[in-house]
Design a protein around this motif. Structure first.
Motif, short mmCIF file in Angstrom:
data_model
loop_
_atom_site.label_atom_id
_atom_site.label_comp_id
_atom_site.label_asym_id
_atom_site.label_seq_id
_atom_site.Cartn_x
_atom_site.Cartn_y
_atom_site.Cartn_z
N ALA A 265 0.83 -1.20 0.00
CA ALA A 265 0.00 0.00 0.00
C ALA A 265 0.87 1.26 0.00
O ALA A 265 0.55 2.24 -0.68
CB ALA A 265 -0.93 0.00 1.22
N SER A 266 1.98 1.22 0.75
CA SER A 266 2.91 2.36 0.76
C SER A 266 3.48 2.61 -0.63
O SER A 266 3.56 3.75 -1.08
CB SER A 266 4.06 2.10 1.75
N ALA A 267 3.87 1.53 -1.30
CA ALA A 267 4.45 1.66 -2.63
C ALA A 267 3.42 2.17 -3.64
O ALA A 267 3.72 3.06 -4.45
CB ALA A 267 5.01 0.31 -3.09
N VAL A 268 2.21 1.65 -3.57
CA VAL A 268 1.14 2.08 -4.50
C VAL A 268 0.83 3.56 -4.28
O VAL A 268 0.74 4.35 -5.23
CB VAL A 268 -0.13 1.23 -4.29
N GLY A 269 0.68 3.96 -3.02
CA GLY A 269 0.37 5.35 -2.72
C GLY A 269 1.49 6.30 -3.05
O GLY A 269 1.26 7.49 -3.33
N SER A 270 2.72 5.79 -3.06
CA SER A 270 3.89 6.64 -3.30
C SER A 270 4.22 6.81 -4.78
O SER A 270 4.65 7.88 -5.20
CB SER A 270 5.12 6.06 -2.58
#
Length: 336
Positions: A265-270
């Motif tokens: 989720a961190s990677a997708v949001g970033s």
């Protein structure tokens, strides 16, 4: 059919009660003073208070184990959208390096100090992770790996909440005497305080610059929750295997795999720009689900266990909270 309807009705009561506690916790957290305590802890306290309404608690408890388990994991995964890896890698690389030092030093220190005070192994790990990484989310993030009981998780969350609030006030009081710039004070707050809410509250005493620095430093510690949870899962698997006397065969590792969802989720949001418009809503949903999970824990807590076992872990955590504050001050003096 009647039995099925009764079960569904009781499950619905648990969902409604925990949802109300979570929403009420969010509302209370916006009030002066309560913001230091934070939404999640307030939801937990509201759930504990509802135990006095015994008939309601009994009806809700059919679904609270599911809510405490599944909603917690879903909330932590969605919380990953709050962690912008691009910002951390650009503006906060030095903060990330400092966070690694803080977490690597403080988790073992918290654990061994707690054990010195004769705190049981599981509770010692929970308080160590809560005080060293990111408060209630860290406690709940590693609870499955250490097979923690509800009372142990609630006690660890309570300790983190009390000490985080206390040391927020201490650090704000120390600000005029430290000689830090606004940015330096924010970094110190983010590296030393337990909850995100605590770091934001203390950093806010240094204005917008202090708040931004505190958030970046604090999120650097949050990023370390996933690897720490995996490491603890592997170590606990070995410990359980040794206790069972098994020397051969397949080792079952209670790794919290939902942490992979947190990182994803961190990677997708970033890195996916089109997601940015949805991130605030996803993070808000994350806190709503986490608040429901905390309320579910509160509905099942054993007050007698908390009163009996709370003093020793609190003493150890107080000592280590002074240590982490001193370590953060030293790191900021030397490197920021």
């Amino acid at each position: 059919m009647q039995l099925s309807n009764l079960c569904w009705r009781r499950a619905s009561i648990g969902l409604i009660v925990t949802l109300v506690c979570s929403i009420a916790g969010q509302a209370l957290a916006k009030l002066p003073g309560f913001s230091l305590i934070g939404h999640l802890v307030l939801a937990l306290v509201l759930g504990m208070c509802l135990q006095f309404a015994r008939s309601l608690t009994a009806a809700a408890q059919q679904s609270t184990p599911f809510i405490a388990n599944k909603f917690l994991r879903a909330g932590i995964i969605l919380l990953g959208f709050k962690l912008n890896l691009v910002i951390l890698m650009s503006a906060g690389l030095k903060s990330l390096e400092a966070a690694v030092v803080i977490v690597a030093v403080m988790i073992p220190l918290n654990y061994f100090v707690a054990r010195f005070f004769k705190v049981e192994h599981t509770l010692a790990i929970l308080t160590a992770c809560g005080c060293s990484i990111c408060g209630a989310a860290a406690v709940m993030g590693v609870s499955s790996a250490v097979k923690a009981k509800t009372d142990q998780s609630v006690l660890a969350v309570a300790i983190v909440a009390i000490l985080g609030t206390l040391f927020t006030l201490i650090e704000v009081g120390l600000q005029p005497f430290l000689g830090f710039t606004d940015a330096q004070f924010g970094v110190m707050a983010g590296l030393s305080l337990h909850e995100i809410a605590h770091a934001v509250a203390a950093g806010g005493a240094a204005g917008a610059v202090g708040t931004d620095s505190a958030i970046i430093a604090k999120l650097s510690r949050v990023l370390l929750l996933a690897p720490v949870a995996i490491i603890i899962g592997i170590l606990e698997a070995r410990r359980f295997r040794k206790q069972d006397g098994a020397s051969e065969g397949k080792m079952t590792v209670p790794i919290p795999w939902f942490m992979g969802g947190f990182i994803l989720a961190s990677a997708v949001g970033s890195y996916l720009p089109f997601v940015n418009d949805f991130v605030p809503s996803l993070v808000q949903l994350a806190y709503l689900l986490l608040g429901m999970a905390m309320a579910a824990l509160g509905l099942n807590v054993n007050f007698g266990v908390i009163l009996e076992k709370g003093v020793r872990p609190m003493l150890g955590a107080i000592l280590c909270s002074f240590v982490i504050m001193g370590l953060a001050i030293s790191i900021v003096h030397m490197f920021f």
